[in-house]
Design a protein around this motif. Sequence first.
Motif: not given
Lengths: 371, 321
Positions: B289-292
């Motif tokens: 996800c965009a949390n990387m």
Amino acid sequence: MLVTFPHMGNAYIAMKSVLEDLGVEVLVPPPCTKRTLELGTKYSPELACLPLKLNIGNYIEAIERGAEVIVMAGGCGPCRFGYYAEVQREILQDLGYSFKMVVLERPQGNVRDFVKKIAIITGGKTVFRVLASIKRATRVAVLMDELERLCWQIRPREKSGGTVSRLMREFHSQALNTRGSVGLAALIGEYKDRISRVETKGNKEVLGIGIVGEIYTVIEPFVNVSIAEKLGDLGAEVDKSITVSYWVINHLIKEALHLHNKNELQEASYPYLRSFVGGHGQESVANTVLYKRRGYDGVIHLLPFTCMPEIVARSVLPEVSHRYGIPVMTLVLDEMTGEAGYMTRLEAFVDLIRRKKEMKGLYGERILSGD
Amino acid sequence: MEKEFYLGIDVGSVSTNLVLLNSQRELVYRDYLRTMGQPIRVVQEGLKALKGRMGEINIAGAGTTGSGRKLAGIMIGADVVKNEITTHAVAALDTNPAVSTILEIGGQDSKIIILRDGIVSDFAMNTVCAAGTGSFLDRQAERLQIPIEEFGDLALKSKNEVRVAGRCAVFAESDMIHKQQLGHRIEDIVYGLCQALVRNYLNNLGKGKAIKPTVLFQGGVAANRGIREAFRRELGMEIEVPPHYDVMGSIGVALIAKETAKRMGRTGFRGLDISKCQFGVRPIECKGCANMCEIIEIVKDGTGIACWGDRCGKWSNRIGK
């Protein structure tokens, strides 16, 4: 017309419910992530408080996915929040995005204006239908908070760690694909059932920790480093003094109808904080006292860096803590995503109250045995 | 029956301390190493040195603390992994059961712990500002070209008070230069710095807390007699420095490990020979996800033994807790 709104914990469930019941196409922004924060801090004034920045990130990520209308709350006060929507609109316009922003304010005597704004989003529905949808969404918000509360109760007692959190992640991914109040209520019911059947260590003694503070940091797990989950895993049952349904019912509905009874809050925060200081500052003080009366072992106070109302509360809380004999720890939350420092403090706080409780237990027994 | 020992390791950002207690809770071994950003290597070296000095001994319990406690705990198979607040309090109580206040100043952070009737009742930690920590003194000592070890004794020679601004390390430095240019004596300035640190510490951490005797002063900075004197004068009470003031965290966690191991009836300690194992970390960038999230997998002799760094639990749950 694709409608979006900023995130605040589970608030998206109630927003989806009300809008979809009115036949509006909803785009829930992607959950807050580091990218949301990066976008927000890049484009917001440096001095603004954290929630404003995350809102901006939410909007941009939603517009990227095709959102055309942004619904945001606003109005007079209760702190800088009242002016968020205006500032945010300007920021997004300067960035060149095309969108429409509808700022919903608590109807202060002017119900017609409120209905008119709703009509922009819904494309003209009867007042009756709008009110009925709000009522159903309020019910959904209440159910959702009951589900969260159940998680707070089960998590410290679960037999195999992480089960509740896993189920909740599953729930949230399904909620995104569930439409309207009927579907959402059913989904919440299903998960309430599944979580209440999670295997627990029946007689395990857990600690009770109340969470007070600024509404956004209390509710949004991305900012509060998932504090409810972390404390649950450390063996504490948490309770939050402010939830989405509390806010909807007390601040939006009852306040508009002049039914919000603040006597209990006034009484509990007396004499430490006798008047409204903006935001939920007075509530933070009052709820600390109320948690003590309800037998909780400790209170954690959350605020975003530079939050005025909570700074006032913070300076009062050490005295409240001392007088009532309840440990209180304040955590200031900002852009830091490193969690180690928070973990150390949470662990130490849990150790502190556990030890205190054990000592009390020993003392109590001694009295009972006449020693 | 062979003698039993209990191991405590405090992996801090600047230093790593190892201590060994015997079953009478007496300190029989202590070692101080520089962490230098390599917690895995420093723990292994520390254990190797321990074995070199003590030979094959029976370690009946082990614990880790400090900011690197989790990593070190996984490596050695610790019975207990505890935060610094609790371990410092436990060690202080063991030294002097009457302690009511613990002042702790280390290289990178500082804490105050308030105890009442033998339990922690309040605490505060300072990690965002350097002005109340040892690195502040280190930096100014360097500037004045005084070895940090002599700093405290020099401060005690001061006869005139020179006030140095203490709210911010940068302001303190310019204030100090200004005082130097005016011609103030070096020992007066040095003591002024000690007072500045103490004021900053008490303003930041002591805010709203009742500091009552008995006061214990621990952490590396407690070696500095100038700071001790500044605390004594500022608080108007005697300051006690425990004999092993600089390794209190390790002592505390060794004491807790002793209790835990006794309760469990066994220890999870992997043995001193783990210094021979190959430990490594495998960084993984999760693209879920965009949390990387930046995931770290701890690898022992080729197999993963722990994983962390993810927000969602996808990785950390894969390897049994």
